[in-house]
Design a protein around this motif. Structure first.
Motif, PDB file in Angstrom:
ATOM      1  N   ASP A 177      55.813  36.536  35.268  1.00  0.00           N
ATOM      2  CA  ASP A 177      54.489  37.117  35.461  1.00  0.00           C
ATOM      3  C   ASP A 177      53.904  36.561  36.753  1.00  0.00           C
ATOM      4  N   LYS A 178      53.192  37.391  37.495  1.00  0.00           N
ATOM      5  CA  LYS A 178      52.714  36.947  38.797  1.00  0.00           C
ATOM      6  C   LYS A 178      51.671  35.837  38.712  1.00  0.00           C
ATOM      7  N   LYS A 179      51.102  35.605  37.533  1.00  0.00           N
ATOM      8  CA  LYS A 179      50.169  34.485  37.406  1.00  0.00           C
ATOM      9  C   LYS A 179      50.877  33.147  37.567  1.00  0.00           C
ATOM     10  N   PHE A 180      52.217  33.147  37.459  1.00  0.00           N
ATOM     11  CA  PHE A 180      52.992  31.914  37.624  1.00  0.00           C
ATOM     12  C   PHE A 180      53.624  31.789  39.009  1.00  0.00           C
ATOM     13  N   LEU A 181      53.407  32.758  39.885  1.00  0.00           N
ATOM     14  CA  LEU A 181      54.113  32.777  41.173  1.00  0.00           C
ATOM     15  C   LEU A 181      53.801  31.542  42.016  1.00  0.00           C
ATOM     16  N   THR A 182      52.525  31.276  42.246  1.00  0.00           N
ATOM     17  CA  THR A 182      52.156  30.132  43.087  1.00  0.00           C
ATOM     18  C   THR A 182      52.594  28.823  42.442  1.00  0.00           C
ATOM     19  N   SER A 183      52.496  28.746  41.112  1.00  0.00           N
ATOM     20  CA  SER A 183      52.946  27.558  40.389  1.00  0.00           C
ATOM     21  C   SER A 183      54.447  27.336  40.585  1.00  0.00           C
ATOM     22  N   ASP A 184      55.224  28.416  40.584  1.00  0.00           N
ATOM     23  CA  ASP A 184      56.669  28.299  40.804  1.00  0.00           C
ATOM     24  C   ASP A 184      56.973  27.784  42.203  1.00  0.00           C
ATOM     25  N   VAL A 185      56.199  28.225  43.178  1.00  0.00           N
ATOM     26  CA  VAL A 185      56.393  27.732  44.549  1.00  0.00           C
ATOM     27  C   VAL A 185      56.050  26.243  44.613  1.00  0.00           C
ATOM     28  N   ALA A 186      54.978  25.852  43.919  1.00  0.00           N
ATOM     29  CA  ALA A 186      54.618  24.431  43.869  1.00  0.00           C
ATOM     30  C   ALA A 186      55.728  23.612  43.231  1.00  0.00           C
ATOM     31  N   SER A 187      56.374  24.149  42.200  1.00  0.00           N
ATOM     32  CA  SER A 187      57.505  23.458  41.564  1.00  0.00           C
ATOM     33  C   SER A 187      58.665  23.295  42.539  1.00  0.00           C
ATOM     34  N   ALA A 188      58.930  24.345  43.307  1.00  0.00           N
ATOM     35  CA  ALA A 188      60.016  24.280  44.287  1.00  0.00           C
ATOM     36  C   ALA A 188      59.739  23.200  45.321  1.00  0.00           C
ATOM     37  N   PHE A 189      58.488  23.084  45.752  1.00  0.00           N
ATOM     38  CA  PHE A 189      58.136  22.022  46.701  1.00  0.00           C
ATOM     39  C   PHE A 189      58.267  20.651  46.041  1.00  0.00           C
ATOM     40  N   ALA A 190      57.781  20.520  44.806  1.00  0.00           N
ATOM     41  CA  ALA A 190      57.833  19.236  44.103  1.00  0.00           C
ATOM     42  C   ALA A 190      59.268  18.719  44.021  1.00  0.00           C
ATOM     43  N   LYS A 191      60.205  19.597  43.779  1.00  0.00           N
ATOM     44  CA  LYS A 191      61.607  19.186  43.659  1.00  0.00           C
ATOM     45  C   LYS A 191      62.153  18.652  44.976  1.00  0.00           C
ATOM     46  N   LYS A 192      61.531  19.013  46.103  1.00  0.00           N
ATOM     47  CA  LYS A 192      61.990  18.526  47.405  1.00  0.00           C
ATOM     48  C   LYS A 192      61.485  17.107  47.689  1.00  0.00           C
ATOM     49  N   VAL A 193      60.363  16.731  47.102  1.00  0.00           N
ATOM     50  CA  VAL A 193      59.777  15.420  47.407  1.00  0.00           C
ATOM     51  C   VAL A 193      59.902  14.435  46.242  1.00  0.00           C
ATOM     52  N   LEU A 194      60.332  14.922  45.089  1.00  0.00           N
ATOM     53  CA  LEU A 194      60.371  14.089  43.889  1.00  0.00           C
ATOM     54  C   LEU A 194      61.809  13.745  43.536  1.00  0.00           C
ATOM     55  N   PRO A 195      62.212  12.475  43.660  1.00  0.00           N
ATOM     56  CA  PRO A 195      63.602  12.102  43.349  1.00  0.00           C
ATOM     57  C   PRO A 195      63.886  12.180  41.854  1.00  0.00           C
ATOM     58  N   TYR A 196      65.026  12.764  41.512  1.00  0.00           N
ATOM     59  CA  TYR A 196      65.407  12.849  40.096  1.00  0.00           C
ATOM     60  C   TYR A 196      65.829  11.460  39.634  1.00  0.00           C
ATOM     61  N   PRO A 197      65.409  11.036  38.445  1.00  0.00           N
ATOM     62  CA  PRO A 197      65.671   9.650  38.017  1.00  0.00           C
ATOM     63  C   PRO A 197      67.147   9.368  37.749  1.00  0.00           C
ATOM     64  N   ARG A 198      67.564   8.186  38.150  1.00  0.00           N
ATOM     65  CA  ARG A 198      68.919   7.733  37.818  1.00  0.00           C
ATOM     66  C   ARG A 198      68.970   7.163  36.409  1.00  0.00           C
ATOM     67  N   ASN A 199      67.839   6.655  35.961  1.00  0.00           N
ATOM     68  CA  ASN A 199      67.725   6.158  34.591  1.00  0.00           C
ATOM     69  C   ASN A 199      67.982   7.295  33.619  1.00  0.00           C
ATOM     70  N   LYS A 211      55.460  13.944  36.563  1.00  0.00           N
ATOM     71  CA  LYS A 211      55.082  13.797  37.978  1.00  0.00           C
ATOM     72  C   LYS A 211      55.002  15.161  38.657  1.00  0.00           C
ATOM     73  N   GLU A 212      55.962  16.025  38.367  1.00  0.00           N
ATOM     74  CA  GLU A 212      55.941  17.375  38.952  1.00  0.00           C
ATOM     75  C   GLU A 212      54.648  18.098  38.563  1.00  0.00           C
ATOM     76  N   LEU A 213      54.280  18.002  37.287  1.00  0.00           N
ATOM     77  CA  LEU A 213      53.068  18.679  36.824  1.00  0.00           C
ATOM     78  C   LEU A 213      51.810  18.024  37.384  1.00  0.00           C
ATOM     79  N   TYR A 214      51.844  16.704  37.564  1.00  0.00           N
ATOM     80  CA  TYR A 214      50.697  16.042  38.170  1.00  0.00           C
ATOM     81  C   TYR A 214      50.561  16.451  39.639  1.00  0.00           C
ATOM     82  N   LEU A 215      51.679  16.626  40.317  1.00  0.00           N
ATOM     83  CA  LEU A 215      51.623  17.146  41.684  1.00  0.00           C
ATOM     84  C   LEU A 215      50.901  18.492  41.707  1.00  0.00           C
ATOM     85  N   LYS A 216      51.168  19.314  40.700  1.00  0.00           N
ATOM     86  CA  LYS A 216      50.484  20.604  40.622  1.00  0.00           C
ATOM     87  C   LYS A 216      48.990  20.419  40.395  1.00  0.00           C
TER      88      LYS A 216
END
Length: 329
Positions: A177-199, A211-216
């Motif tokens: 749904d287009k109400k999630f479009l900008t949120s999806d773009v924000a998620s894509a950006f978050a994945k570029k700056v947020l390291p996935y945990p090794r733990n 953290k991803e959601l807090y970035l949003k």
């Protein structure tokens, strides 16, 4: 006794005044940041490849290939693209996207705001060139963000009840749904700056998504919580109403430091519902582990003056300990 009553009244009054001062201070800081972000300049370029292709003729294909070489794999001859111009499914996709998005003005406003916020918090980032297209409903690749290019498959945002999505499971279609479009773009950006945990603990992955959601929270502050996490309004209310019970379940069963990757499927991955093994399962939304990680990160950031970039690299157990997280009752 009178002096004691007077003392309590003064104490209550002082506490009230302190709370008001803190609230006003917080609102003032928020307003200041909003004003600064509004002044940030971004050069957002949006190319409507979906419209250009829909209005093209066979003679236009070489020009489109020169303009958008990354959308035309070399192994395919021009005849493939010429045939696609009149393909009935492609034509219907283009028509439905045109109906849903029109001139793309509202979405452009949302994207510009997002990239202003990104530039404010991450000034070293480059604002990408946005290209809209149709993707034959490849919903798993509906957003592709490279360093300087953002591809958006608009045919993946036509609304969950659209007939293009009839073969998809309901919980998947609900994202489209287009109400999630900008949120999806924000998620894509978050994945570029947020390291996935090794733990390997469940907690580490819960906090990663938190953290991803807090970035949003910071990057798309005008969006609802439901839009940020991809819930319906009803699912959002369910998560809030049952937050204490969910937390109790995780703690009592000692799941937080469990390293079983099967817990991802139960509580983190997209699914029709979360899997507690209880009667309430069918009532619950999926990905409740992400929701809980979000509340932990929010509690941590409310109690500390941690910088946003510093948060991104902090270990989950330290965030949990310092957050003193207590679920809402």
């Amino acid at each position: 006794m009178k002096w004691l009553l007077k003392y309590f009244r003064i104490s209550i009054y002082r506490s009230f005044v302190l709370v008001v001062i803190l609230l006003l201070s917080s609102c003032g800081e928020t307003d200041r940041i909003a004003e600064e972000i509004d002044k940030v300049s971004v050069d957002l370029q949006i190319s409507r490849f979906d419209r250009e292709f829909a209005n093209a003729s066979a003679e236009d294909i070489p020009g489109l290939k020169a303009k958008y070489p990354y959308l035309f794999p070399e192994q395919f001859p021009d005849s493939i693209w010429v045939d696609k111009l009149t393909d009935t499914i492609q034509v219907e996709l283009s028509d439905e996207v045109a109906k849903a998005f029109g001139d793309f003005e509202q979405e452009a406003i949302g994207l510009e705001s997002l990239f202003k916020h990104i530039k404010y918090y991450f000034p070293e980032t480059t604002t990408p060139h946005v290209v809209t297209l149709t993707s034959d409903v490849r919903y798993e690749d509906r957003i592709i963000l490279a360093d300087s290019l953002l591809l958006i498959g608009l045919d993946n945002y036509l609304g969950q009840d659209h007939h293009f999505y009839e073969g998809l499971q309901r919980y998947i279609a609900s994202f489209l749904d287009k109400k999630f479009l900008t949120s999806d773009v924000a998620s894509a950006f978050a994945k570029k700056v947020l390291p996935y945990p090794r733990n390997r603990t469940l907690l580490s992955r819960m906090v990663y998504y938190g953290k991803e959601l807090y970035l949003k929270d910071k990057l798309i502050p005008s969006a609802s919580d439901a839009q940020k996490i991809g819930y319906s309004a009803e699912e959002m209310e369910w998560a809030k109403a049952n937050e204490e019970q969910i937390w109790t379940y995780f703690v009592e069963r000692e799941l937080l430091y469990n390293t079983d990757t099967g817990l991802d499927r139960k509580f983190l991955d997209p699914a029709p519902f979360s899997k507690f093994g209880l009667e309430l399962d069918n009532e619950s939304p999926g990905r409740l582990g992400r929701y809980m990680g979000w509340q932990i990160v929010r509690a941590f950031m409310e109690k500390t003056d941690t910088d946003l970039k510093q948060l991104l690299n902090m270990p989950a157990d330290e965030i949990l300990k310092q957050s003193n997280y207590k679920p809402k009752r």
